[in-house]
Structures are given as C-alpha cells and as structure tokens.
Design a protein around this motif. Structure first.
Motif, PDB file in Angstrom:
ATOM      1  N   TYR A 213       0.839  -1.194   0.000  1.00 44.40           N
ATOM      2  CA  TYR A 213       0.000   0.000   0.000  1.00 44.40           C
ATOM      3  C   TYR A 213       0.880   1.252   0.000  1.00 44.40           C
ATOM      4  O   TYR A 213       0.608   2.240  -0.683  1.00 44.40           O
TER       5      TYR A 213
ATOM      6  N   HIS B 219      -6.773  17.588   0.052  1.00 42.63           N
ATOM      7  CA  HIS B 219      -7.426  17.266  -1.224  1.00 42.63           C
ATOM      8  C   HIS B 219      -8.423  18.341  -1.653  1.00 42.63           C
ATOM      9  O   HIS B 219      -8.776  18.411  -2.836  1.00 42.63           O
TER      10      HIS B 219
ATOM     11  N   ARG C 247      -4.152   8.572   9.350  1.00 41.73           N
ATOM     12  CA  ARG C 247      -3.833   8.610   7.926  1.00 41.73           C
ATOM     13  C   ARG C 247      -2.740   7.566   7.673  1.00 41.73           C
ATOM     14  O   ARG C 247      -2.243   6.949   8.613  1.00 41.73           O
ATOM     15  N   ARG C 248      -2.369   7.369   6.401  1.00 46.60           N
ATOM     16  CA  ARG C 248      -1.278   6.475   6.022  1.00 46.60           C
ATOM     17  C   ARG C 248      -1.423   5.110   6.698  1.00 46.60           C
ATOM     18  O   ARG C 248      -0.469   4.630   7.318  1.00 46.60           O
TER      19      ARG C 248
ATOM     20  N   TYR D 225       5.498  10.910   0.529  1.00 43.84           N
ATOM     21  CA  TYR D 225       6.014  12.102  -0.168  1.00 43.84           C
ATOM     22  C   TYR D 225       6.802  13.042   0.744  1.00 43.84           C
ATOM     23  O   TYR D 225       7.376  14.026   0.277  1.00 43.84           O
TER      24      TYR D 225
ATOM     25  N   HIS E 135       1.633   7.973  -5.489  1.00 42.67           N
ATOM     26  CA  HIS E 135       0.500   8.901  -5.559  1.00 42.67           C
ATOM     27  C   HIS E 135       0.899  10.294  -5.057  1.00 42.67           C
ATOM     28  O   HIS E 135       0.687  11.300  -5.741  1.00 42.67           O
TER      29      HIS E 135
HETATM   30  C1  HEM Z   1      -3.197  10.791  -0.088  1.00 45.06           C
HETATM   31  C2  HEM Z   1      -7.203   9.648  -2.561  1.00 45.06           C
HETATM   32  C3  HEM Z   1      -6.056  12.906  -5.990  1.00 45.06           C
HETATM   33  C4  HEM Z   1      -2.266  14.305  -3.320  1.00 45.06           C
HETATM   34  C5  HEM Z   1      -4.420  10.255  -0.427  1.00 45.06           C
HETATM   35  C6  HEM Z   1      -5.214   9.396   0.408  1.00 45.06           C
HETATM   36  C7  HEM Z   1      -6.325   9.056  -0.285  1.00 45.06           C
HETATM   37  C8  HEM Z   1      -6.264   9.725  -1.564  1.00 45.06           C
HETATM   38  C9  HEM Z   1      -7.455   8.145   0.186  1.00 45.06           C
HETATM   39  C10 HEM Z   1      -4.873   9.021   1.848  1.00 45.06           C
HETATM   40  C11 HEM Z   1      -4.070   7.792   1.934  1.00 45.06           C
HETATM   41  C12 HEM Z   1      -3.552   7.536   3.340  1.00 45.06           C
HETATM   42  O1  HEM Z   1      -3.247   8.453   4.105  1.00 45.06           O
HETATM   43  O2  HEM Z   1      -3.431   6.343   3.652  1.00 45.06           O
HETATM   44  C13 HEM Z   1      -7.200  10.383  -3.744  1.00 45.06           C
HETATM   45  C14 HEM Z   1      -8.172  10.257  -4.796  1.00 45.06           C
HETATM   46  C15 HEM Z   1      -7.836  11.162  -5.768  1.00 45.06           C
HETATM   47  C16 HEM Z   1      -6.664  11.880  -5.306  1.00 45.06           C
HETATM   48  C17 HEM Z   1      -9.345   9.286  -4.790  1.00 45.06           C
HETATM   49  C18 HEM Z   1      -8.497  11.447  -7.088  1.00 45.06           C
HETATM   50  C19 HEM Z   1      -8.853  10.488  -7.911  1.00 45.06           C
HETATM   51  C20 HEM Z   1      -4.996  13.641  -5.513  1.00 45.06           C
HETATM   52  C21 HEM Z   1      -4.467  14.828  -6.107  1.00 45.06           C
HETATM   53  C22 HEM Z   1      -3.417  15.224  -5.344  1.00 45.06           C
HETATM   54  C23 HEM Z   1      -3.260  14.269  -4.272  1.00 45.06           C
HETATM   55  C24 HEM Z   1      -5.024  15.493  -7.355  1.00 45.06           C
HETATM   56  C25 HEM Z   1      -2.501  16.415  -5.502  1.00 45.06           C
HETATM   57  C26 HEM Z   1      -2.427  17.184  -6.534  1.00 45.06           C
HETATM   58  C27 HEM Z   1      -2.142  13.410  -2.277  1.00 45.06           C
HETATM   59  C28 HEM Z   1      -1.056  13.425  -1.319  1.00 45.06           C
HETATM   60  C29 HEM Z   1      -1.316  12.391  -0.400  1.00 45.06           C
HETATM   61  C30 HEM Z   1      -2.566  11.787  -0.797  1.00 45.06           C
HETATM   62  C31 HEM Z   1       0.124  14.388  -1.300  1.00 45.06           C
HETATM   63  C32 HEM Z   1      -0.488  12.029   0.833  1.00 45.06           C
HETATM   64  C33 HEM Z   1       0.522  10.975   0.533  1.00 45.06           C
HETATM   65  C34 HEM Z   1       1.273  10.598   1.794  1.00 45.06           C
HETATM   66  O3  HEM Z   1       0.669  10.544   2.867  1.00 45.06           O
HETATM   67  O4  HEM Z   1       2.502  10.424   1.675  1.00 45.06           O
HETATM   68  N1  HEM Z   1      -5.090  10.459  -1.630  1.00 45.06           N
HETATM   69  N2  HEM Z   1      -6.303  11.365  -4.081  1.00 45.06           N
HETATM   70  N3  HEM Z   1      -4.238  13.334  -4.391  1.00 45.06           N
HETATM   71  N4  HEM Z   1      -3.019  12.407  -1.951  1.00 45.06           N
HETATM   72 FE1  HEM Z   1      -4.660  11.865  -3.021  1.00 45.06          FE
END
Ligand code: HEM
Length: 557
Positions: free
Chosen positions: A49, A370, A431-432, A117, A56
């Motif tokens: 994961y 988000h 989170r995470r 990230y 991502h």
């Molecule tokens: C983390 C869903 C689009 C940036 C996450 C998480 C989810 C998610 C559920 C949390 C995961 C976790 O903490 O375990 C989505 C969905 C998207 C989407 C369904 C659209 C289809 C985007 C976009 C960006 C973005 C457009 C930025 C331009 C991030 C970042 C994280 C993240 C920076 C944190 C990664 C980390 O914790 O290292 N996303 N996301 N996401 N997302 Fe998205």
C-alpha cells in the motif's frame, strides 16, 4: 506553433498531466482501502500500500504541480511582457526535470524509495530518488531565474512603466519559490544524498524535518498562487468582466511573498526538541496569511459580480445566475474557489497549536489537502488546460460537455472525500494506514462506518471524473482539426476597472497610482522576505546544528 515557446510550454503541461494520470489512478484504490476494501492483493506490480501511496503523493503533489507551474509561469509572463524566453534555457530546465523524475520514478517503482512524499529520515531510500528530487527542484529554479531575469531586462527597457499584472504576479511567485525551495535543496543535497550514498554515517531527523517543512509549507503557496493568477487576472475576462482591483491583486502577492516561508514550524507542533516560542510566533504569522487570502476572495468575488452586472445581473445573489456556467473554463475555476473556502477554514484548525493536537496525523489532514491542492489547484489547472491546450495547439477542445461533467464530478467527489476524511479524523482514524494490515483499529472503525463509506464512494466518483477529464484532454491533443491563426483561442489577459475608467477619461486615483509604484519594487520585498525568513528560522537552525543527533538510517532499498 507560431510562437516557438509554445512547444516547450506544451511539453511541460502534457508531461505534468501524464504524471497526474498515473498518480491519480492509484487514488481510488486508497479511497477503497479506507472503505475497508482491499484491492492491493490483486495488484502484483505494487509491493505494498505504501509503495502506491508514495507514488501517488510524489507524482500528484510534487511532480505534476512542478511541471504544470513551470510551463504556465514561463509562458504567461513572457507573453504578457512581449518577450521571448531563451529556448535553450527553457528546454534545459525541462530535461533537467525529466531526467530527475525518471530517476526518482525508477527508484519508487522498484520499491526502493517507499518513503511517502515527505521522505522523512531515518527511513532511507535509494540515492536515485533524492538526486531525482533535487533535479526536479533545480529545473523549476532554472525557470524561476529565467523569468526573473527577463522581467529585470524588461524593467530596464521600460523605465517608469508598471509591470503587467500577470507578469508581476508570476515574478512574485517565482521569487517566493527561490526563497522557499532553499530548505528542500539543502536537506537533499547537503544531508540526504551523501547519507544515502554512504558518505556520511547518519543524519539528524529533526534537522531534516525542519528543512523539509521550511519548504513543505511554502510549497502550498507555490501550488496555489498560479491558481490565484488565473482567478485574479484571467477569470474576469473569461466571465465577461474586468479585474475589480489591480492594486489589491499586487498587494496580496507581495504579502504572500513575505509570509509564505517563515511559517513552516506549524507543521512540527508535535516534534519535541523545537522551541515552543518560535512555534507560537510562526503560528501567529500563519494566521496573517489569512489577510491576502481574504483580499483574494473579496476582490475575485467583486470581479465576478461586475461581470454578471455587465450581463444584466443584479440582487444580493441573483447576479450569480448570469455567469457563464456552461463554460467549463469558468465553472471549474469557480468550483475550485468554492472548495478553497472549507479548505482554508480547515487550514486554520491545522495551524492552531492547540487544535492541531486533535487532528495531527489523522485522516483529517489528507481530507484538508485534497480540497486545497487536490481541488483548488488541480481543478483550476483543469480549467487552464481547457483553454491553454487549444491555444497552444490550435486544436479545439474535444468536448465541452464532457469537460463540464469532469469538473462537476471532481468537485463533488472531492467534497464527499473531504467530508468523510475530516469526520474520520475527528474520530481518530489515522492517515497512512493500510487497513487490511492494521490491527487494533476495529473499535474505531466500527464508530466510523459512515465516513469510511463516504471516502470509498468519493473514490469512485473521482475515478469517473478523472476518466472524463483525461478523455477530453487526449481527444483534444490527438484531434486532427486545427483552427486558423485568426481563430486561435486568445490568452484571456483581463483589463482592470481602473484601466477601463482611465480609457473612458475618468482618470484614476493618485493614491492608488502611488501604491502601485511602491508595490512595483519587488526586489525590496524579496529582500524583506529573505530577512524575515532569517529572523524566523536562524535561531532554530543554529540550535539544531549545535546539538546534532545523527542516526544511521533504516535502509529500505
Ligand atoms: C493521499 C485519494 C487525488 C495528493 C491520499 C489518500 C487518499 C487519496 C485516500 C490518503 C491515503 C492515506 O493516508 O493512507 C485520492 C483520490 C484522488 C486523489 C481518490 C483522485 C482520484 C490527488 C491529487 C493530489 C493528491 C489530485 C494532488 C495534486 C495526495 C497526497 C497524499 C494523498 C500528497 C499524501 C501521501 C502521503 O501521505 O505520503 N489520496 N487522491 N491526491 N493524496 Fe490523493
């Protein structure tokens, strides 16, 4: 291409969007994870994961944004100033970034940089990842320096003239980024690269985190200011109106230049070993950033009202009906702005020393970013791509309807996502977290069934939105029809109300003209911003350097 810089701009934008495509493809899987549906067991190409989450976060938040902004904020200021950029330098920046991204992607895809990230040490990834990340930032700095040099040359040739608004805002954004990116550059080049190569025995995690967040907060303004440029200076014309206040726009960018960087400690409230005094001071400065944000909200709102009035709209809210809602360029931006309202409010909670304790490291945090970078910025970039790609290629947008649907679905998908994630955060869901592999969460999960389901549903809505968006983009880019040069989509540089009044012979306020002259001295504000950063950060860095606590690192590759 007419203007030769169009080609390099197109490369920046399309490469950025391809990165977003890959990054976004993983998002719905993460959302399903929150709904306790594990699809990762069927995906042999992802080792975990966390590998997917690293891809991502890095591709969406760091790579897509940097490419898109570099292309946009090279092209717009050069066209506004009427100056052609040095194409060799622009391509050098593009290839520096691309080589860097390929190196970092190789490391992440090989599961050798599953660092999320934030790449916090002591987790240690492959040197390829750190070198790649450094090259990405260096590429953006090449564009930053080029735009600032072009502007300086323009000023020399146009003494006493006011910089056109879009160029002014772009230069202020790049100046901010020059100061803000220093933390990341020092962290990666001085500490992480030598450490990952085995040249140094250890690295101090607290020092590295402090350098990371020095850049890590300001980077959110690097993501959002290009969207502000579009809202302030392009959207009024797209809505059929004028900029309500040119000087207000300049003032808010100067405030962002001053206040974006010296506030990063508010990401480290729960890091022990840092002075509570400096954390409090930086918290107060963070709250000051509300001022330029409010200036933006009110003056962009006024521009839209003026546009609606020009179309016969009136009343307290009735005027909104006269706005061009059928145009995806307009609608996507307004939806992006609306999402920024709860985004900003949540940000005030995150920045508050006491309240942050309740939401720190919970699902609240991705819920917050988000609707800021994931919607306010990303949806505005969608809107920009709807007119800029047709402008650059002279190919008409493939489907206005599909573009409009993609914007609405993205907006609602992200709103549902944010409601779910913020709610989960208040229950304490972390989170995470890979739910299928986590133990000890069952009691909390049973209390969070509704919000967890909302996150899962939002992931599906967003998946549809993304499919529609990328279908429009690829159909546009691969389309065969090209319009004539005369029918090319124009760059929607807007006129300001003051300009229109001056042209109508009503003159302008000498006070405002004086204010604009003061604001024109961007180098002075750059120097002030640098001084403020030194005051806010030097004591912390000196104390960290005098009391180092290096640790060897947990090697993940
Ligand atoms: C983390 C869903 C689009 C940036 C996450 C998480 C989810 C998610 C559920 C949390 C995961 C976790 O903490 O375990 C989505 C969905 C998207 C989407 C369904 C659209 C289809 C985007 C976009 C960006 C973005 C457009 C930025 C331009 C991030 C970042 C994280 C993240 C920076 C944190 C990664 C980390 O914790 O290292 N996303 N996301 N996401 N997302 Fe998205």
């Amino acid at each position: 291409f007419g203007h030769p810089e169009k080609k390099v701009t197109l490369y920046f934008l399309v490469t950025g969007l391809l990165m977003l495509l890959i990054g976004v493809a993983i998002g719905p899987l993460q959302a399903l994870n929150y709904a306790n549906i594990d699809v990762y067991q069927y995906l042999p190409f992802l080792k975990s994961y966390y590998q997917g989450l690293s891809l991502h976060g890095v591709l969406n938040a760091l790579v897509f944004t940097t490419y898109f902004i570099s292309g946009l904020l090279l092209y717009l200021p050069c066209r506004a100033l009427g100056v052609r950029p040095n194409l060799v330098v622009a391509w050098a920046a593009y290839w520096t970034m691309t080589i860097g991204v390929l190196m970092a992607a190789w490391a992440v895809l090989g599961n050798n940089a599953t660092l999320l990230y934030t790449f916090y040490p002591p987790l240690q990834g492959s040197p390829l990842f750190y070198i790649g990340a450094a090259l990405l930032v260096v590429g953006s700095l090449i564009i930053a320096v080029q735009v600032i040099v072009i502007w300086t040359g323009w000023k020399r040739q146009h003494p006493g003239e006011t910089t056109p608004l879009v160029a002014y805002m772009s230069v202020a954004t790049w100046m901010m980024w020059v100061i803000a990116s220093l933390g990341l550059v020092v962290e990666v080049v001085v500490f992480l690269i030598p450490w990952s190569l085995g040249w140094t025995k250890g690295v101090d995690p607290l020092l590295a985190r402090t350098l990371f967040w020095y850049t890590g907060h300001a980077i959110v303004y690097f993501w959002v200011l290009p969207a502000y440029i579009s809202w302030y200076a392009l959207l009024p014309r797209q809505a059929g109106g004028v900029i309500a206040s040119d000087s207000m726009a300049r003032l808010s960018f100067v405030l962002f230049l001053l206040l974006s960087t010296p506030v990063g400690l508010h990401h480290q409230y729960s890091d022990t070993g840092l002075s509570i005094g400096w954390k409090t001071v930086q918290m107060l400065l963070t709250f000051l950033v509300v001022v330029p944000s409010m200036l933006t909200a009110f003056s962009v709102g006024a521009s839209l009202e003026l546009a609606a009035q020009a179309r016969g709209g009136g009343g307290y809210f009735g005027w909104t009906r006269r706005l061009p809602w059928k145009d995806p360029v307009f609608t996507a931006q307004v939806l992006a702005m609306i999402s920024f309202i709860p985004g900003g409010a949540g940000g005030i909670v995150n920045a508050s020393l006491a309240l942050d304790t309740a939401v720190h490291n919970t699902a609240w945090i991705p819920g917050h970013f988000h609707i800021t970078v994931g919607t306010a910025t990303t949806l505005t970039f969608f809107a920009i791509s709807f007119w800029l790609l047709p402008h650059l290629t002279r190919k008409p947008l493939a489907s206005v309807k599909m573009a409009l649907w993609s914007a609405w679905l993205w907006f609602w998908g992200m709103i549902i996502f944010a409601v779910g994630m913020h709610w989960e955060g208040l229950i304490g869901i972390p989170r995470r977290t890979y739910f299928a592999g986590a133990t000890g969460l069952s009691e909390m999960i049973s209390r969070a069934q509704v919000p967890l389901a909302l996150t899962g549903i939002s992931g599906m809505v967003l998946a549809v939105a993304a499919v529609l968006y990328f279908t429009v983009i690829f159909r546009t880019l691969l389309g065969r029809t090209r319009v004539s040069a005369q029918a090319e989509v124009p760059i929607p540089f807007s006129q300001s109300l003051a300009e229109v009044e001056a042209l109508a012979g009503n003159g302008g306020s000498p006070k405002i003209a004086g204010a604009v002259r003061v604001l024109e001295r961007l180098w002075v504000f750059f120097a002030l911003a640098l001084a403020l950063v030194l005051v806010m950060y030097l004591p912390t860095f000196i104390s960290l350097l005098l009391n180092p606590h290096p640790v060897p690192g947990l090697r993940l590759w």
